[in-house]
Design a protein around this motif. Structure first.
Motif: not given
Length: 696
Positions: A431-441
């Protein structure tokens, strides 16, 4: 709207109401386009009175203060309403700065998602009511002086004033935005008006009907519901036509609030909640124990009512009570998040979050002892913005369940040129409030990744694809090898195991002959973790860590238990409603655990594999796996024994007496049944369970 109706329509209706006095349903035909709806007789409808049962709060997630701001104290700061968050994460706070001479100046300040001020602006007059933010970041505020002319002011997302609609009476109630962006305002004389958002010009105005300043709520179809200071609720169309009038026969003290189906709710001074249909007829009434304070409707149709018991009530759309939870003190308005979580900020300075399923307290945060609070604001991601005054200073506090760890479903991946695979990032706690992630290579010319974690092999070589959490900047990565010839495929990394689950997670830290992890040397569970690794119950991560304080999902814990038991039991077909969400690496273990009666699902038929396991659940699962007899006495020595749910009490008691349970390195103090278990606790409990059962 035509001028004749604008001048005479509402005045005529007021005259009709005055003529009929308190007689319900009289002279409705005398007013064009208005239907006065007669309420049903005041009888108690079946099933609308909730038993006086208080659900005790239990300990849950650890909420954090991620940022705060405090006024300088040079003048008395008086908030005009809650902090409000725009779609882009910008947070707006409006307040009046009052000098020692009593002069007031309206102020607006904008903060970024990280709490850094973006701009501040002085408004042309003191604020009269709460401001509201549009999806494009425009802030609308009502300013003016008591009893004098006022204005609606629009401030752009850059902090510059866009327009001001002057020459109006003071709009003291909260402004409301229509589905098309129209700004609706009510004035102290009961007038309701619609304002164009592009230039502040007036679309229409309805003359006074109610005494005092009406309160507005808006339905999904754009219908306005307006409640006055008396017993009257009106339904108004977006083009300014009055559809019907509902008479509650008692003074309205809270509401209106509108449900997703268009039902509108009010609460009266006889401690009754009224549910009114979109057509204006009474559906049901619900009895509160205390005087009503505020109402809020959730997206699933549940109505929440705060009352001066003090308590928070949850009422189903059919009028039946779902649950009642005790609160610490009377509160301002209720706030409901996008995920259905219910938030309150009590007069004693405690901000609380309540689980919509059963009303248990998910978290609580104390702001000290403020001398004034307003309702909490909730961002689109669930961040809670609490506003309180401490002396002459005003503070805004951003509260969030912070992300504690992030893992990927794969740590190594082979692809052929042109091949694709999907990586998924699991942010804990669940239930973490912000689960957004950014992907990089690290090298998009070898392996390219899009915003959804889809990876494509571009050219031969090796690249690191990483996911970075928006909250906290936590990083998890996968080594992607792209081959020049076919054969890499587009599938997973062999077993497809969850990192650290102990089910074959590839080349992680446990693969060497030295089982020591870089982050467990001085940890209270270091011995148990090393034993669990040696017994192939758990593994570590590619960076040489075990992450002992990381969370454990229900799927991961089931795998760990089955790794420990190794009894060869055949699995059982899974019938969970969400079985398609059970990852392949965990399916066999969960099916075996189900067959052994070790794990089960929830009342709604789900298993919830990605949900973090809490202490109560882990105790029940571990005890069932042990095969130990139940304790003769179900009581425990824990200080919070009363918080342990009945379904887990026997297991907790037996596991405690067998020496299995260690909570954060301690065997005494609080058990914290609702707190999420850590990887260290999971490893320690399983090893101790094997010892207690004689299966070392």
């Amino acid at each position: 709207m035509n001028l004749r109706w604008r001048q005479k329509g509402w005045l005529g209706l007021a005259a009709c109401l005055a003529a009929v006095g308190g007689i319900e349903g009289g002279a409705a035909a005398a007013v064009p386009s208005v239907e006065i709806v007669k309420p049903v007789a005041p009888i108690e409808l079946p099933g609308v009175v909730i038993p006086d049962i208080v659900i005790k709060p239990v300990k849950g997630a650890d909420v954090s203060l991620v940022w705060s701001w405090m006024s300088d104290g040079g003048s008395i700061a008086d908030p005009s309403g809650p902090a409000t968050a725009a779609a882009d994460g910008t947070v707006y706070l409006t307040y009046n700065a009052v000098s020692i001479f009593g002069d007031a100046l309206g102020k607006a300040i904008a903060f970024g998602y990280d709490g850094k001020p973006k701009w501040s602006a002085d408004l042309p007059a003191p604020l009269l009511g709460p401001a509201v933010a549009a999806p494009d970041g425009t802030l609308y505020a009502s300013v003016g002086t008591a009893g004098g002319d006022g204005a609606i002011v629009a401030v752009g997302a850059d902090g510059k004033r866009k327009w001001s609609s002057a020459g109006r009476g003071g709009a003291k109630a909260k402004l409301v935005l229509g589905t098309d962006g129209t700004v609706y305002a009510t004035e102290g004389d009961g007038t309701l008006s619609a304002i164009r958002p592009e230039d502040g010009s007036e679309k229409w105005r309805l003359g006074a009907l109610f005494a005092g300043t009406p309160r507005i709520a808006i339905a999904p179809d754009g219908t306005l519901y307006v409640a006055g200071g008396g017993d009257t609720l009106a339904s108004v169309t977006p083009d300014g036509r009055t559809r019907w009038i509902y008479r509650a026969t008692r003074t309205i003290k809270a509401g209106p609030a509108v449900g997703p189906d268009g039902s509108v709710y009010i609460a009266t001074d006889d401690r009754k909640v009224h549910a009114v249909t979109p057509a204006g007829s009474l559906q049901w009434r619900f009895a509160l124990v205390g005087n009503p304070v505020s109402l809020a409707a959730a997206a699933d149709g549940t109505l929440y009512a705060a009352a001066a018991d003090p308590a928070l009530y949850a009422v189903a759309p059919d009028g039946k009570g779902k649950w009642k939870a005790a609160v610490t003190a009377a509160s301002a308005d209720i706030a409901v998040g996008k995920d259905g979580m219910v938030y309150m900020l009590a007069d004693d300075g405690r901000a609380s979050a309540f689980d919509p399923a059963d009303g248990h307290m998910r978290w609580r945060y104390g702001l000290g002892t403020p001398n004034g609070v307003v309702a909490p604001g909730v961002g689109r991601d669930g961040t809670v913005y609490a506003v309180a005054t401490q002396g002459v200073k005003l503070g805004v506090y951003a509260l969030r369940i912070k992300a504690s760890s992030i893992v990927l479903n794969k740590t190594k991946q082979s692809l052929a040129m042109g091949g694709t695979t999907r990586l998924s990032a699991i942010v804990s706690p669940v239930d973490a409030t912000n689960k957004q992630v950014a992907w990089t290579s690290s090298n998009a010319a070898i392996a390219a990744v899009d915003d959804e974690g889809n990876v494509k092999g571009v050219s031969p070589g090796t690249a690191i694809v990483a996911a970075r959490s928006d909250d906290g900047g936590l990083i998890a990565d996968c080594e992607v090898t792209v081959m020049a010839v076919a054969g890499g495929g587009t599938g997973g990394n062999g077993s497809g195991a969850w990192p650290g689950s102990g089910s074959g997670a590839g080349s992680d830290a446990g693969s060497s002959s030295n089982p020591s992890f870089s982050d467990t040397k001085d940890h209270w569970a270091s011995k148990e973790i090393e034993r669990a690794f040696a017994m192939k119950i758990v593994k570590g991560y590619p960076d040489g860590t075990f992450r002992p304080e990381g969370g454990v999902t229900r799927a991961e814990f089931a795998v760990m238990l089955m790794n420990a038991l190794q009894n060869g039991t055949a699995g059982q077909a899974l019938a969970f409603e969400d079985r398609s969400r059970i990852p392949a690496w965990a399916a066999a273990a969960i099916s075996r655990a189900v067959a052994l009666g070790i794990v089960g699902g929830y009342p709604d038929g789900t298993f919830r594999p990605a949900a973090n396991v809490n202490h109560a659940e882990m105790a029940a699962m571990t005890f069932k796996a042990s095969g130990l007899p139940p304790a003769a006495e179900a009581a425990t020595a824990y200080e919070d024994d009363a918080d342990i749910p009945d379904w887990a009490r026997g297991a907790v008691s037996a596991a405690e007496k067998s020496g299995i349970i260690v909570v954060g390195g301690r065997t005494d103090g609080d058990f914290a049944p609702g707190a999420f278990a850590t990887r260290a606790e999971a490893a320690a409990w399983i090893v101790r369970m094997l010892d207690a059962a004689g299966r070392k």
